[in-house]
Scaffold this active site. Structure first.
Site, short mmCIF file in Angstrom:
data_model
loop_
_atom_site.label_atom_id
_atom_site.label_comp_id
_atom_site.label_asym_id
_atom_site.label_seq_id
_atom_site.Cartn_x
_atom_site.Cartn_y
_atom_site.Cartn_z
N HIS A 145 45.43 39.76 45.68
CA HIS A 145 46.21 40.64 45.04
C HIS A 145 45.98 42.10 45.52
CE1 HIS A 145 45.36 44.13 41.89
NE2 HIS A 145 46.42 43.47 41.48
N ARG A 147 41.26 38.14 43.96
CA ARG A 147 41.22 39.47 44.27
C ARG A 147 41.74 39.95 45.59
NH1 ARG A 147 39.83 43.70 40.71
NH2 ARG A 147 39.09 42.13 38.87
#
Length: 220
Positions: A46, A43
């Site tokens: 990302h 994450r």
């Protein structure tokens, strides 16, 4: 994708997010993280499109497990800057009765920092400790190395015991050093980024990953 809890409200949004994670997985390939640790690192990648966080991100043993349990129990989150509090999902925090706190711009903090010739970040952490928010809470630092240095001092000298310290201050003065000092501590769980890189965006991404894992665990 495994262990992905999305907050996207439309099918198109969910497809984009899942495709993004799939691209990250494909480009990284093998890695040294556990399944749950990878949810955090993925994450972070990302959120920044920076693949160097695969390797720069370090976890103490059981850091993710402890962080998830803290969220499930409604532990408070104390941040060094308002940006972290603003960036976190209010519905997800509310679901677990998690409150967020930051004191960097409080008038008493500014006055005390001037009086002691220290930083607002240091005084803000001291205020949080005085309000009994740090023991058992999640400390989230993405901007101010002096905040992290003060937390490390309190752990060593005052027996402070947060549930988790996310130490990701960014910068050139004491940023890498503060994270290195945190990573030497064995008495509390921590997540750090080695070196100068960091920032509030990464802290928010890490906490959102922990919230997603908490939701997945609760659903089971």
């Amino acid at each position: 994708m495994n262990n992905i809890v999305t907050e996207q409200l439309t099918d198109a949004g969910r497809r984009i997010e899942h495709d993004s994670f799939a691209i990250v997985d494909a480009e990284v390939g093998s890695h040294a993280y556990s399944i749950d640790e990878w949810q955090v690192v993925r994450r972070m990648i990302h959120a920044t499109a920076d693949f160097e966080f695969n390797g720069l991100t370090q976890f103490s043993p059981q850091a993710v497990t402890t962080g998830v349990q803290a969220l499930l129990s409604g532990a408070p989150i104390v941040a060094d800057v308002e940006m972290i509090c603003v960036g976190l999902s209010k519905p997800r925090l509310s679901h677990f009765n998690v409150s967020t706190h930051q004191f960097i711009a409080d008038e008493d903090i500014i006055a005390q920092a001037k009086a002691e010739n220290s930083t607002r970040a240091v005084q803000a952490m001291r205020k949080a400790q005085g309000l009994n928010l740090l023991d058992g809470g999640i400390v989230a630092i993405g901007n101010a190395p002096t905040a992290l240095l003060e937390v490390v001092r309190m752990v060593r000298e005052e027996n402070l015991r947060p549930a988790l310290v996310i130490g990701m201050p960014v910068g050139f003065v004491s940023a890498a050093e503060s994270k290195a000092l945190l990573s030497e501590i064995e008495t509390i769980p921590w997540i750090v980024i080695d070196g100068r890189k960091g920032g509030s965006t990464l802290v928010v991404a890490a906490i959102h990953a922990l919230l997603a894992l908490a939701e997945a665990q609760q659903a089971r």
